[in-house]
Design a protein around this motif. Structure first.
Motif, short mmCIF file in Angstrom:
data_model
loop_
_atom_site.label_atom_id
_atom_site.label_comp_id
_atom_site.label_asym_id
_atom_site.label_seq_id
_atom_site.Cartn_x
_atom_site.Cartn_y
_atom_site.Cartn_z
N GLU A 194 0.83 -1.21 0.00
CA GLU A 194 0.00 0.00 0.00
C GLU A 194 0.87 1.27 0.00
O GLU A 194 0.39 2.35 -0.30
N SER B 40 7.86 -8.70 5.73
CA SER B 40 8.39 -8.89 7.08
C SER B 40 8.18 -10.32 7.58
O SER B 40 7.27 -11.03 7.12
N GLU C 85 16.02 -5.51 13.45
CA GLU C 85 16.23 -5.04 12.07
C GLU C 85 15.89 -3.55 11.99
O GLU C 85 14.74 -3.17 12.14
P1 NAD Z 1 5.06 -6.17 5.40
O1 NAD Z 1 5.14 -7.59 5.84
O2 NAD Z 1 4.52 -5.16 6.34
O3 NAD Z 1 4.17 -6.03 4.08
C1 NAD Z 1 4.46 -6.75 2.90
C2 NAD Z 1 3.18 -6.99 2.11
O4 NAD Z 1 2.33 -7.88 2.83
C3 NAD Z 1 2.35 -5.74 1.82
O5 NAD Z 1 1.90 -5.82 0.49
C4 NAD Z 1 1.19 -5.86 2.79
O6 NAD Z 1 0.02 -5.23 2.34
C5 NAD Z 1 0.99 -7.36 2.83
N1 NAD Z 1 0.34 -7.90 4.03
C6 NAD Z 1 0.29 -7.37 5.28
N2 NAD Z 1 -0.37 -8.21 6.12
C7 NAD Z 1 -0.74 -9.28 5.38
C8 NAD Z 1 -1.42 -10.51 5.69
N3 NAD Z 1 -1.84 -10.80 6.91
N4 NAD Z 1 -1.58 -11.40 4.69
C9 NAD Z 1 -1.13 -11.16 3.45
N5 NAD Z 1 -0.49 -10.02 3.10
C10 NAD Z 1 -0.29 -9.09 4.07
O7 NAD Z 1 6.54 -5.81 4.93
P2 NAD Z 1 7.12 -4.39 4.47
O8 NAD Z 1 7.21 -3.50 5.66
O9 NAD Z 1 6.37 -3.92 3.26
O10 NAD Z 1 8.59 -4.79 3.98
C11 NAD Z 1 9.73 -4.68 4.78
C12 NAD Z 1 10.19 -6.05 5.23
O11 NAD Z 1 10.37 -6.89 4.08
C13 NAD Z 1 11.54 -6.04 5.92
O12 NAD Z 1 11.49 -6.89 7.05
C14 NAD Z 1 12.49 -6.62 4.87
O13 NAD Z 1 13.65 -7.21 5.42
C15 NAD Z 1 11.61 -7.58 4.17
N6 NAD Z 1 12.12 -7.87 2.81
C16 NAD Z 1 12.61 -9.11 2.55
C17 NAD Z 1 13.15 -9.39 1.29
C18 NAD Z 1 13.73 -10.74 0.96
O14 NAD Z 1 13.99 -11.01 -0.22
N7 NAD Z 1 13.95 -11.62 1.91
C19 NAD Z 1 13.16 -8.40 0.31
C20 NAD Z 1 12.63 -7.14 0.63
C21 NAD Z 1 12.10 -6.90 1.88
#
Ligand code: NAD
Length: 471
Positions: free
Chosen positions: A175, A224, A377
């Motif tokens: 979002e 995350s 993190e």
């Molecule tokens: P987030 O988990 O808050 O959100 C990621 C996505 O999940 C968003 O599109 C969100 O709308 C969706 N989402 C939220 N709750 C959900 C649910 N219950 N079910 C399904 N979808 C849901 O993560 P963020 O803050 O956008 O990203 C940052 C995190 O991502 C950091 O921890 C980072 O390390 C990690 N990350 C990991 C990689 C990797 O390749 N391992 C790459 C980039 C980022």
């Protein structure tokens, strides 16, 4: 077929039509446009369309699907300047440095590489009595859920292998970076058949609905660890296939034979790429007593010359945090480091009155090994530098957390570095570099950094279902 957008304003007007939610530039706080938001009724429609389109897509050969991927890469390349501008305005990352233009270059490179991998039938046994061969079949409809830090490149990491393997895909972007991903899909869909790649701009609740949707066969999720765990639980009921690319807290270990001046720039970008908002960024640096002051001095020398500012200004290579919540996480962790007696080498003093979510490039020395800035993190421009006495102690610290995405070892002796690397618990351990991902090389986390891999032939296999034919 739609035509390719030729300018930033055309691209933005296409993706904001019907939008309702205000989107602001995190550097200037200016309104960029209105993002649409759709509900589960639209999700049902998109999944139905994806199911309808999938058999014809799967019936194409690998070579034919690879041709489509090549056309996709060309389309992205043609529209890369307007896409980079929108990405910079919405995500905050500068055009230059390893940021917006670099991310678009990555989208093109990953798409072309994914089109080029050979995936042959594997003969497992052929001894005159038994013959067994292994192939990877399409899974069906993939649901791709993504984060806001590298929104375009990560979307390509989900789309390209899914399509190559004969699946169709429904995407739910973060979002926080909806417009950029909508724009990327708009560009891609100028060359793809209808229904193959679809996108739903929506809240996390719609993401959750995807994870239980009976019409979706696999979820590929980057985000995350907390959300990853929820998805692992909610997909259990339908036993959807799952790839989880989650958070990390990558350690870097400098060995006592390293050359501080030679490694300083690599260390800096390993930690501060995308202003630290990178899953596999160097997030805690372990340095031996004998080199501690030199490494700190060299890092300060590099860091203080890296301009931070508004993304569209060409000289900048570091930008703001993408959102206020992330800014607060970084500010709180740096405050805890200061409260715990750590020494500020650089930064740590944000200008609260300035526009945008800028947090200055921050280096913290003499920090306790269990300080929250070390063990949590930070996902921002603040690097803790931890002193160690023995290599055993450094390894113990590096391995003690419950995450394991990337890590790095820095040394002038490659044999020694390899020996140490083998003892570090992470999906990838780089030597004398950090976060150097490559479309040919599988990438994925261990422990609570997730499971499954992306990239390379191994990544393709994760977008297919193994099938053995045995006679
Ligand atoms: P987030 O988990 O808050 O959100 C990621 C996505 O999940 C968003 O599109 C969100 O709308 C969706 N989402 C939220 N709750 C959900 C649910 N219950 N079910 C399904 N979808 C849901 O993560 P963020 O803050 O956008 O990203 C940052 C995190 O991502 C950091 O921890 C980072 O390390 C990690 N990350 C990991 C990689 C990797 O390749 N391992 C790459 C980039 C980022």
């Amino acid at each position: 077929m739609l035509s390719l957008p030729t300018s930033y304003s055309e691209l933005v007007s296409r993706v904001t039509t019907g939008g309702t939610r205000e989107v602001f530039d995190p550097a200037t706080e200016e309104l960029i446009g209105l993002a649409p938001e759709q509900g589960t009724d639209v999700l049902d429609e998109l999944v139905a369309k994806a199911r309808e389109a999938q058999p014809a897509w799967a019936a194409l050969s690998h070579a034919e699907r690879s041709d489509y991927l090549m056309k996709m890469a060309d389309a992205i390349e043609h529209a890369s300047e307007p896409l980079a501008e929108l990405l910079s305005r919405e995500q905050g990352k500068p055009l230059n440095g390893p940021n917006a233009r670099f991310e678009l270059g990555g989208c093109v490179a990953w798409t072309r590489a994914t089109a080029s991998f050979g995936l042959e039938e594997e003969t497992l046994v052929d001894d005159g009595e038994t013959r067994a061969v292994l192939n990877y079949r399409p899974i069906g409809v993939v649901g791709g859920i993504g984060p806001w830090n590298w929104p375009l490149m990560i979307t390509i990491w989900q789309i390209a292998p899914a399509l190559r393997m004969g699946n169709t895909i429904v995407l739910k972007p973060s979002e926080y970076t909806t417009l950029s991903v909508l724009a990327l899909v708009e560009v891609i869909n100028t060359v793809l058949p209808e229904g193959v790649v679809q996108i739903i701009p929506a809240t996390p609740e719609v993401g959750a609905a995807m994870t239980i949707h009976p019409g979706i066969d696999k979820i590929t999720f980057t985000g995350s660890t907390a959300t990853g765990k929820k998805i692992a639980a909610s997909t259990a009921d339908t036993l959807k296939r799952l790839t989880l690319e989650l958070g990390g807290n990558d350690a870097g270990i400098v060995l006592d034979d390293a050359d501080p001046k030679a490694i300083a720039e690599g260390l800096f970008w390993g930690a501060f790429i995308n202003t630290g908002q990178t899953c596999a960024a160097l997030k805690r640096l372990y340095v031996p007593d004998s080199l501690y002051d030199q490494v700190c001095d060299e890092l300060v020398a590099v860091a203080q010359n890296m301009p931070m500012g508004v993304g569209l200004e060409e000289q900048n290579v570091l930008g703001p945090l993408q959102n206020k919540a992330q800014y607060d996480i970084v500010a709180n962790l740096v405050q805890k480091a200061k409260d715990g007696g750590a020494r500020v080498l650089l930064g740590g003093n944000p200008d609260e009155d300035a526009k945008g979510f800028f947090y200055p490039t921050t280096l913290m020395a003499d920090i306790d090994k269990d300080n929250p800035l070390v063990v949590e993190e930070q996902f921002g421009p603040a690097l803790p530098i931890i002193r160690y006495s023995t290599l055993e102690e450094a390894l113990e610290e590096a391995n003690k957390l419950n995450v394991g995405l990337g890590a790095s070892v820095w040394s002038s002796n490659i044999e020694r570095a390899r020996e140490v690397a083998a003892k570090v618990q992470a999906g990838t351990v780089w030597i004398n570099k950090h976060g150097a991902i490559d479309p040919r090389i599988p990438f994925g986390g261990i422990k609570e950094s997730g499971y499954g891999v992306e990239f390379g032939v191994e990544g393709l296999k994760h977008m297919g279902l193994p099938q053995v034919i045995c006679e």
